[in-house]
Motif scaffolding. Structure first.
Motif, PDB file in Angstrom:
ATOM      1  N   ASP A  11       0.859  -1.187   0.000  1.00  0.00           N
ATOM      2  CA  ASP A  11       0.000   0.000   0.000  1.00  0.00           C
ATOM      3  C   ASP A  11       0.899   1.241   0.000  1.00  0.00           C
ATOM      4  O   ASP A  11       1.779   1.365   0.852  1.00  0.00           O
ATOM      5  N   PRO A  12       0.693   2.155  -0.941  1.00  0.00           N
ATOM      6  CA  PRO A  12       1.598   3.315  -1.058  1.00  0.00           C
ATOM      7  C   PRO A  12       1.616   4.227   0.162  1.00  0.00           C
ATOM      8  O   PRO A  12       2.596   4.931   0.391  1.00  0.00           O
ATOM      9  N   ARG A  13       0.592   4.206   0.974  1.00  0.00           N
ATOM     10  CA  ARG A  13       0.580   5.053   2.179  1.00  0.00           C
ATOM     11  C   ARG A  13       1.669   4.636   3.161  1.00  0.00           C
ATOM     12  O   ARG A  13       2.144   5.461   3.945  1.00  0.00           O
ATOM     13  N   LEU A  14       2.089   3.370   3.100  1.00  0.00           N
ATOM     14  CA  LEU A  14       3.144   2.907   4.004  1.00  0.00           C
ATOM     15  C   LEU A  14       4.517   3.452   3.618  1.00  0.00           C
ATOM     16  O   LEU A  14       5.474   3.285   4.371  1.00  0.00           O
ATOM     17  N   ALA A  48       0.196   5.039  13.231  1.00  0.00           N
ATOM     18  CA  ALA A  48      -1.011   5.555  12.582  1.00  0.00           C
ATOM     19  C   ALA A  48      -1.062   5.274  11.077  1.00  0.00           C
ATOM     20  O   ALA A  48      -2.126   4.922  10.563  1.00  0.00           O
ATOM     21  N   PRO A  49       0.045   5.413  10.331  1.00  0.00           N
ATOM     22  CA  PRO A  49      -0.075   5.128   8.894  1.00  0.00           C
ATOM     23  C   PRO A  49      -0.455   3.676   8.597  1.00  0.00           C
ATOM     24  O   PRO A  49      -1.001   3.382   7.527  1.00  0.00           O
ATOM     25  N   GLN A  50      -0.203   2.770   9.525  1.00  0.00           N
ATOM     26  CA  GLN A  50      -0.583   1.368   9.315  1.00  0.00           C
ATOM     27  C   GLN A  50      -2.097   1.183   9.322  1.00  0.00           C
ATOM     28  O   GLN A  50      -2.594   0.166   8.851  1.00  0.00           O
ATOM     29  N   VAL A  51      -2.825   2.167   9.853  1.00  0.00           N
ATOM     30  CA  VAL A  51      -4.280   2.135   9.805  1.00  0.00           C
ATOM     31  C   VAL A  51      -4.810   3.253   8.909  1.00  0.00           C
ATOM     32  O   VAL A  51      -5.975   3.636   8.998  1.00  0.00           O
ATOM     33  N   GLY A  52      -3.943   3.777   8.041  1.00  0.00           N
ATOM     34  CA  GLY A  52      -4.352   4.738   7.028  1.00  0.00           C
ATOM     35  C   GLY A  52      -4.452   6.176   7.489  1.00  0.00           C
ATOM     36  O   GLY A  52      -4.991   7.016   6.770  1.00  0.00           O
ATOM     37  N   GLU A 129      12.372  -2.668  23.701  1.00  0.00           N
ATOM     38  CA  GLU A 129      11.668  -1.383  23.652  1.00  0.00           C
ATOM     39  C   GLU A 129      12.303  -0.440  22.636  1.00  0.00           C
ATOM     40  O   GLU A 129      11.604   0.248  21.899  1.00  0.00           O
ATOM     41  N   ALA A 130      13.626  -0.408  22.592  1.00  0.00           N
ATOM     42  CA  ALA A 130      14.311   0.446  21.612  1.00  0.00           C
ATOM     43  C   ALA A 130      14.015  -0.017  20.193  1.00  0.00           C
ATOM     44  O   ALA A 130      13.757   0.799  19.303  1.00  0.00           O
ATOM     45  N   LYS A 131      14.054  -1.334  19.993  1.00  0.00           N
ATOM     46  CA  LYS A 131      13.768  -1.879  18.660  1.00  0.00           C
ATOM     47  C   LYS A 131      12.345  -1.546  18.233  1.00  0.00           C
ATOM     48  O   LYS A 131      12.103  -1.096  17.109  1.00  0.00           O
ATOM     49  N   CYS A 132      11.394  -1.762  19.125  1.00  0.00           N
ATOM     50  CA  CYS A 132       9.991  -1.515  18.804  1.00  0.00           C
ATOM     51  C   CYS A 132       9.744  -0.044  18.483  1.00  0.00           C
ATOM     52  O   CYS A 132       9.093   0.285  17.496  1.00  0.00           O
ATOM     53  N   ALA A 133      10.270   0.845  19.309  1.00  0.00           N
ATOM     54  CA  ALA A 133      10.077   2.280  19.077  1.00  0.00           C
ATOM     55  C   ALA A 133      10.688   2.706  17.746  1.00  0.00           C
ATOM     56  O   ALA A 133      10.085   3.484  16.995  1.00  0.00           O
ATOM     57  N   GLN A 134      11.876   2.199  17.420  1.00  0.00           N
ATOM     58  CA  GLN A 134      12.508   2.554  16.144  1.00  0.00           C
ATOM     59  C   GLN A 134      11.700   2.011  14.964  1.00  0.00           C
ATOM     60  O   GLN A 134      11.569   2.683  13.931  1.00  0.00           O
ATOM     61  N   HIS A 135      11.169   0.807  15.103  1.00  0.00           N
ATOM     62  CA  HIS A 135      10.349   0.205  14.048  1.00  0.00           C
ATOM     63  C   HIS A 135       9.112   1.070  13.786  1.00  0.00           C
ATOM     64  O   HIS A 135       8.805   1.402  12.642  1.00  0.00           O
ATOM     65  N   GLU A 136       8.420   1.443  14.858  1.00  0.00           N
ATOM     66  CA  GLU A 136       7.211   2.259  14.695  1.00  0.00           C
ATOM     67  C   GLU A 136       7.554   3.664  14.205  1.00  0.00           C
ATOM     68  O   GLU A 136       6.846   4.229  13.376  1.00  0.00           O
ATOM     69  N   TYR A 137       8.649   4.207  14.691  1.00  0.00           N
ATOM     70  CA  TYR A 137       9.099   5.529  14.239  1.00  0.00           C
ATOM     71  C   TYR A 137       9.379   5.510  12.733  1.00  0.00           C
ATOM     72  O   TYR A 137       9.051   6.465  12.021  1.00  0.00           O
ATOM     73  N   ASP A 138       9.991   4.424  12.253  1.00  0.00           N
ATOM     74  CA  ASP A 138      10.236   4.292  10.811  1.00  0.00           C
ATOM     75  C   ASP A 138       8.945   4.443  10.021  1.00  0.00           C
ATOM     76  O   ASP A 138       8.923   5.092   8.968  1.00  0.00           O
ATOM     77  N   HIS A 139       7.852   3.843  10.504  1.00  0.00           N
ATOM     78  CA  HIS A 139       6.572   3.954   9.787  1.00  0.00           C
ATOM     79  C   HIS A 139       6.162   5.412   9.618  1.00  0.00           C
ATOM     80  O   HIS A 139       5.596   5.781   8.585  1.00  0.00           O
ATOM     81  N   LEU A 140       6.455   6.255  10.605  1.00  0.00           N
ATOM     82  CA  LEU A 140       6.072   7.667  10.521  1.00  0.00           C
ATOM     83  C   LEU A 140       6.865   8.405   9.447  1.00  0.00           C
ATOM     84  O   LEU A 140       6.422   9.435   8.941  1.00  0.00           O
ATOM     85  N   ASP A 141       8.032   7.855   9.106  1.00  0.00           N
ATOM     86  CA  ASP A 141       8.864   8.435   8.040  1.00  0.00           C
ATOM     87  C   ASP A 141       8.662   7.729   6.698  1.00  0.00           C
ATOM     88  O   ASP A 141       9.406   7.976   5.755  1.00  0.00           O
TER      89      ASP A 141
END
Length: 166
Positions: A11-14, A48-52, A129-141
């Motif tokens: 999905d291009p939004r990701l 948030a982008p994972q839910v559009g 926790e560091a891994k998870c936060a970085q993973h989710e932060y990546d989605h925001l970028d």
């Protein structure tokens, strides 16, 4: 409260960077729905982008599968420091099901974010926790785990994943 559909790669939004949450903007309903969706998935983080929704918000709860629910709500997060030491480990993604990848990330980060109450918070995160936060932060970028792989590994893992969609 409702469980939201989770977008699936490609999905291009990701792949799009998200906009900051504006001062005073109410994202409480979104966060409630994201937490319900994450726990139902069952995941340990959701952006948030994972839910559009193209806003700089993520939620995570790294320990709930082994104990009590202790959700962390991050609005407009920033990684303000990261260690030179890195660690590699397998990461999965709710938007790329059944396609885990070995990702290398800083071992420690300092994360600053605004909570749902409007208070700015900052914490040094290590381990999962560091891994998870970085993973989710990546989605925001607009980044997914495939973007953290070598060209060869990306071609192999992404190719196998895309084959499952046919």
């Amino acid at each position: 409260m409702s469980i939201l559909p989770i977008l699936k790669w490609p999905d291009p939004r990701l792949s799009q960077p998200c906009d900051p949450v504006a001062p005073g903007e109410d994202v409480s309903d979104l966060i409630t729905d994201m937490l319900e969706t994450m726990y139902d998935a069952p995941g340990r983080g959701l952006a948030a982008p994972q839910v559009g929704v193209m806003k700089r918000v993520f939620v995570m709860d790294c320990g709930w599968k082994d104990g009590d629910m202790t959700p962390v709500i991050c609005i407009n997060p920033e990684i303000v420091a990261s260690s030179e030491e890195v660690v590699s480990g397998e990461e999965g993604c709710l938007s790329i099901p059944d396609a885990p990848a070995e990702v290398t990330r800083p071992e420690r980060i300092t994360l600053r974010w605004t909570g749902l109450d409007g208070a700015v918070q900052e914490s040094e995160l290590t381990g999962f926790e560091a891994k998870c936060a970085q993973h989710e932060y990546d989605h925001l970028d607009g980044l997914v785990i495939f973007d953290r792989l070598s060209d060869e590994d990306r071609a192999r893992i992404e190719g196998a994943y895309l084959e499952t969609l046919k």
